[in-house]
Every structure is written in structure tokens, then in C-alpha cells.
Motif scaffolding. Structure first.
Motif, mmCIF file in Angstrom:
data_model
loop_
_atom_site.group_PDB
_atom_site.id
_atom_site.type_symbol
_atom_site.label_atom_id
_atom_site.label_comp_id
_atom_site.label_asym_id
_atom_site.label_seq_id
_atom_site.Cartn_x
_atom_site.Cartn_y
_atom_site.Cartn_z
ATOM 1 N N ALA A 385 2.462 -0.312 -4.210
ATOM 2 C CA ALA A 385 3.809 -0.040 -4.721
ATOM 3 C C ALA A 385 4.780 -1.088 -4.188
ATOM 4 O O ALA A 385 5.654 -0.784 -3.378
ATOM 5 C CB ALA A 385 4.248 1.357 -4.299
ATOM 6 N N ALA A 389 7.883 3.446 -3.710
ATOM 7 C CA ALA A 389 7.452 4.761 -4.205
ATOM 8 C C ALA A 389 8.111 5.774 -3.279
ATOM 9 O O ALA A 389 8.591 5.410 -2.202
ATOM 10 C CB ALA A 389 5.931 4.890 -4.143
ATOM 11 N N VAL A 486 5.927 5.392 -8.413
ATOM 12 C CA VAL A 486 5.281 4.144 -7.998
ATOM 13 C C VAL A 486 5.765 3.023 -8.916
ATOM 14 O O VAL A 486 5.679 3.109 -10.136
ATOM 15 C CB VAL A 486 3.746 4.271 -8.064
ATOM 16 C CG1 VAL A 486 3.095 2.925 -7.799
ATOM 17 C CG2 VAL A 486 3.263 5.292 -7.058
#
Ligand code: FES
Length: 574
Positions: A385, A389, A486
Motif C-alpha cells: 500500500a 491503507a 488500500v
């Protein structure tokens, strides 16, 4: 003063144009005595029977009208789009930006000097705040208030939160379908929005924390007479705000957003607030990033003990003193910008200086909090990510916040649901479910599908939680160890698109990291093989949405709607 009013460009005109503007208003019985230069106040109501949480807002509008008349203004109610969470498909979030665009343009195109914004369900509050920030006429928000507490078999049940619980009970065979039908009605006992600390309650509180609705306004139940008293107060106040030229640009400052972020942490608010505040800040021209949420919230304990993280519901929060108590406690701890201007014309700290708490179990003291500082929503980064996230720690299982497990990957939530009841599904409680294809462009609209129900096989074995990772959102009423938002999403080729079943992933919330244990060369190989999904629409609104929506870390607004476009009076074609 009246010469500066926008409405004077309509009703103050002489000649043919002025005659047209006034004459057609007279078909409603509005005589010259109200077209005399007094402030014209729009009441933007998102009432709709298709948005059950907002269905009563026309009655709230009548109370606002009373207040506007009392203060010498001229109220004009107008309907707006309503993005009801419970009925709209594929997801109300797909339409938040459309509603924001509609409300902004309706305000600008009409002879309005000020506006009262009536919202309720999740997306309607941020949509209206985004609109108000972009058009920048004086504005007060009145949210419609929560439903009364749900009651089922002697127990308080929370809207949304108990849907997930009942679903799990049903799948585990501990509840019958008949009992579920009965429980449905017990969860929704009155008008109003979800009465857990879901997204609607969160955004109502944050509208108050931002200074855009009157102190104490967020928590009164939808059917409480004080909901209508405070709506009347808002009607009176907006008339004064027009004369004071107190606009959203004077309220929606960096300090106001910092207050909202800290309040969100203190109330245990919804993760959706991150996306909505980023979008509103983008309209107001305030620089805000995902990291601000982590940094600012780390010092804030969760004070409010409400479902889904806690025990109580919005009625209890209201009777304990409501949001002013939380804000006063934050101010006393040096965690509030007390001088941030609000719709009252006073600072956020002044507004709440007399707030008293009537139930310390519901709104806990800052030195004996419901949950300690640093346990709220965390922002994660890592090779899975890179854009960030989020995880709501208070809704998660503490033992899972540091965990390494095998990925079990599904390209869509539907693909998971197709197999989750399979008793032979190859899954254990230490696996990590990866659900992708649920981001802003991919679904489209970034639905609340991330907290998928656990595999039936595990539920029957008594497992209550496992890690889920998704580029979608989670309902503010949901819970579980779920990594959300994400970014970048899989549909644009974010690393989530490259994960394969059997890969190892480490979630390490204390160090704020999310790591896919696949080396860079292998990821490059997978990236070269990856093909983007087919566009979900070639025309229409969904095409506009998927072409212009920003990623979650930028609030999922449209790229062409960020910023303010002001309230200049448009050209006259008469
Ligand atoms: Fe409207 Fe929950 S469905 S607030």
C-alpha cells in the motif's frame, strides 16, 4: 449591506428581468413585503423516501423555516439528490460526488444569500459540505439525527452493527430466519440515521467539530423535539451569518480539520471519515493528507463508548451530554484548537465551555478513557500500500494487529461470496483474505464490502475474526481486523493487483506497516504480465466517475471538482 446580497441581483432588479424574477415567486403567494431585500435563505433538503435515513427532513425543514422567518429572512426550501446508503446500487459512494456537484450548482444558480443544509445518511453530509466549501456562501448544516436505540429481546441492538452479528449468527446456525425477520424491525424503530457510531453519526459529529453545525446538534435523536428546536435555531442563525458574511472559507480552516480529526479519534469514528474529510479539505483548499490522521490521532484516546467498538448507542451519547462534552474534554487536554471559528461566530472552545457530562461510562474521562491514545484508526504503508491503507484498531482483534499469514486472494467480493460457505474451502483462521477490485475505479464507487463475513467453516468452528485486506471501504457500523482503502487500488495496477494466493503478508500495526513478502523482481515480472480490467462503462455518469475519480488517499473526489469556484452571480439571460 443589502446591495451586496446575491439575491438583490434577482429580486432587486428593475425592468423586465426583475419583473420575471418577482412575478413568478408571487405565484406561491410571496408578496412584495418579503421581496424587499431581506436575506434569502435556501433550505437544501435531501429528504427522500428512497433514502430512509433522510425521509423526515421535510419536517426538519419546516422548523428551519420558522427560525428564518423569526430572524427576518426569507426561507425557500429546495430538494436535492439523496444518496441513501441502504438502497442505492452499486453503492451510494458512487453518487456522493454527483450530489456534491448538484448541491453546489443549485446554490450558485439561485438567488440565495445563505443556505441551511439538511442531511442524514452517510454520504449526504460530506456531499453537502463539499458543495458548501466550493460555492462558499454562508452555510449551516443540520443533520437529521439518529434513530432511537434498537431494542431486541431486552437487548440494545445497533443498526448496521447487528446486521453483521445477526448474519454471523444465522450462518453459524444460532439464529433462525424467522428471528432475523423479527429483528429487522427492532433495529429501526424511528426516523433517523444509523444510531451506532457509523459513518452517518460520525459525519454528523464531524460537521459539528468542523464548526459547520450548531453545538449539540449532532446527537439529538431524529424524533426528539429538540432536533426541531435546534433546526429552528439554525434558521435564525443563518440570517445573522449572512449579515456577518461568515462563510465556509472562514470556518473550514486547517485548524478546523485538525479538530475534526481529533474528534473522530475521540468518538471512535468511522474510517470513512478519512475519505470524506480529505474530499472536503480538497474543496476548501486546505492541505490534508492521510498521515495527518495518524499523527494527530495518536495522542487522542477514545472517549466515547459506542458500537461498533463499544457498548452504547447514540441516544445514550446524547443524554450523556453529546459531542460538546467530548470537545470540552479535548480542549481541557490541549487537544482542540479552541479559537477555530464556528457557525456560532464564536470559537470551538467557547461553544463548549459549559458542557457537562451526565454519564462517564458513555463519555469517559480523558484520564480514564474507554480506549487509550494510539489505539484508534491507524494509517499503514508498505510495498502493498504505497499510497496508504487504514485500519480501525478499536474494531479489530488486538492479537491480530501483528500477524504474518498466507494470502487467500479473490478478485472481487462476489468471487469470495461464491465460495465462502464451502465446507471444503482451503482456509484457516491464520490466513489473510485479500479482496480486490473494490476501489473507486474498479467496482466502481469503492463500496463497503471489505469486512466480508468469515468463511462458514471457520464461523462454525467458533472463529470470530481474521485479517481481511481490501481496496474498498467498510461500513462505519462494521468491525473486525480489516485493512481498508488500500491505495493505489488494484484496478489501476496497485500492488494489491499483484498478490497471489499463497504469498505471505505481514500486518504490523504498531509499526504502521503492511508488507507483501515477494521480492521486487518477482513483483516486476507480475506487473509486466498484468492487464488492466475492462472499463466498466463507456458512457454516462459511471464513465464520468471512473474517468475522473481520485484515489482514496485523495478523498475519491473528482479531479475537476477540487477547490472553490465561489459564489459570483451567474449571467442573466432574461
Ligand atoms: Fe443511512 Fe446507516 S443506512 S445512516
Amino acid at each position: 449591506m443589502t446591495g451586496n446580497r446575491r439575491s438583490a441581483a434577482w429580486f432587486g432588479e428593475t425592468g423586465r428581468a426583475g419583473m420575471i424574477y418577482r412575478s413568478w415567486m408571487r405565484n406561491q403567494g410571496f408578496g412584495p413585503e418579503v421581496l424587499d431585500g431581506r436575506p434569502v435563505i435556501g433550505i437544501a433538503t435531501s429528504a427522500s423516501e428512497l433514502a430512509p435515513c433522510n425521509a423526515h427532513l421535510d419536517r426538519v425543514a419546516e422548523a428551519v423555516k420558522r427560525g428564518v422567518w423569526q430572524a427576518g429572512g426569507f426561507p425557500l426550501m429546495f430538494p436535492t439528490m439523496a444518496t441513501g446508503e441502504s438502497l442505492m446500487r452499486p453503492t451510494a459512494m458512487l453518487y456522493r460526488n454527483l450530489m456534491a456537484m448538484e448541491v453546489e450548482e443549485l446554490i450558485r444558480a439561485n438567488p440565495l444569500d445563505g443556505v441551511v443544509l439538511l442531511s442524514g445518511c452517510d454520504k449526504t453530509t460530506p456531499a453537502m459540505l463539499m458543495a458548501a466549501a466550493s460555492v462558499d456562501v454562508p452555510a449551516v448544516m443540520v443533520t437529521g439525527g439518529p434513530m432511537l436505540n434498537g431494542k431486541y429481546r431486552g437487548e440494545d441492538v445497533g443498526s448496521g452493527t447487528h446486521v453483521w452479528k445477526f448474519e454471523a449468527e444465522l450462518k453459524a446456525g444460532r439464529m433462525t430466519q424467522e428471528e432475523c425477520f423479527f429483528a429487522e424491525g427492532c433495529m429501526a424503530r424511528s426516523n433517523g440515521h444509523c444510531m451506532t457510531m457509523g459513518t452517518a453519526s460520525t459525519m454528523a459529529c464531524l460537521a459539528e467539530a468542523l464548526g459547520m453545525q450548531l453545538p449539540g446538534s449532532a446527537t439529538w435523536p431524529a424524533v426528539d423535539a429538540r432536533r426541531f428546536e435546534i433546526a429552528q435555531d439554525a434558521g435564525r442563525r443563518i440570517v445573522a451569518m449572512v449579515d456577518e458574511e461568515l462563510r465556509p472559507s472562514g470556518i473550514l480552516t486547517r485548524e478546523a480539520f485538525e479538530n475534526a480529526i481529533r474528534v473522530n479519534a475521540a468518538i471512535g469514528g468511522s474510517t470513512n471519515a478519512i475519505i470524506h474529510l480529505l474530499a472536503i479539505a480538497g474543496r476548501a483548499g486546505v492541505r490534508l493528507s492521510m498521515d495527518d490522521f495518524d499523527v494527530l490521532a495518536r495522542a487522542v484516546p477514545t472517549l466515547v463508548n459506542l458500537m461498533p467498538s463499544g457498548k452504547y448507542l447514540m441516544e445514550d451519547f446524547c443524554y450523556a451530554g453529546g459531542l460538546p462534552v467530548v470537545m470540552r474534554r479535548l480542549a481541557q487536554a490541549g487537544l482542540l484548537h479552541s479559537s477555530a471559528v464556528t457557525v456560532t461566530g464564536k470559537g470551538a472552545g467557547d461553544n463548549v465551555s459549559g458542557a457537562r457530562c451526565w454519564n462517564d461510562e458513555v463519555i469517559t474521562p480523558i484520564d480514564a478513557p474507554f480506549q487509550p491514545a494510539g489505539t484508534g484508526t491507524a494509517v499503514l504503508r508498505g510495498n502493498l500500500a504505497p499510497g496508504g491503507a487504514v485500519i480501525k484498531q478499536s474494531a479489530a482483534t488486538p492479537e491480530l494487529l501483528t500477524h504474518r499469514g498466507r494470502a487467500l486472494v479473490f478478485d472481487t467480493a462476489e468471487a469470495y461470496h461464491a465460495v465462502c460457505d464451502d465446507p471444503d474451502l482451503d482456509v484457516t483462521e491464520s490466513d489473510i483474505l485479500v479482496i480486490r477490485g473494490a476501489g473507486p475505479k474498479g467496482y466502481p464507487g469503492m463500496p463497503e464490502v471489505s469486512n466480508v463475513v468469515l468463511p462458514a467453516k471457520l464461523l462454525k468452528a467458533g472463529v470470530t475474526d481474521m485479517i481481511r485486506i481490501c481496496d474498498g471501504r467498510m461500513s462505519g457500523t462494521g468491525y473486525g481486523t480489516v485493512v481498508l482503502h488500500v491505495s493505489p487500488e488494484s484496478a489501476v495496477g496497485g500492488p494489491l493487483a499483484l498478490v497471489r494466493t499463497g504469498d505471505e503478508i505481514t500486518l504490523d500495526v504498531p509499526s504502521r506497516s503492511l508488507t507483501l513478502h515477494v521480492d521486487d523482481d518477482e513483483l516486476d515480472r507480475r506487473r509486466a504480465e498484468w492487464t488492466p480490467p475492462e472499463p466498466v462503462a463507456a458512457s454516462g455518469y459511471t464513465w464520468l466517475y471512473t474517468t475522473h475519480v481520485l484515489q482514496a488517499d485523495e478523498g475519491a473526489d473528482f479531479d475537476f471538482l477540487r477547490g472553490t469556484r465561489g459564489h459570483a452571480v451567474p449571467r442573466d439571460s432574461h
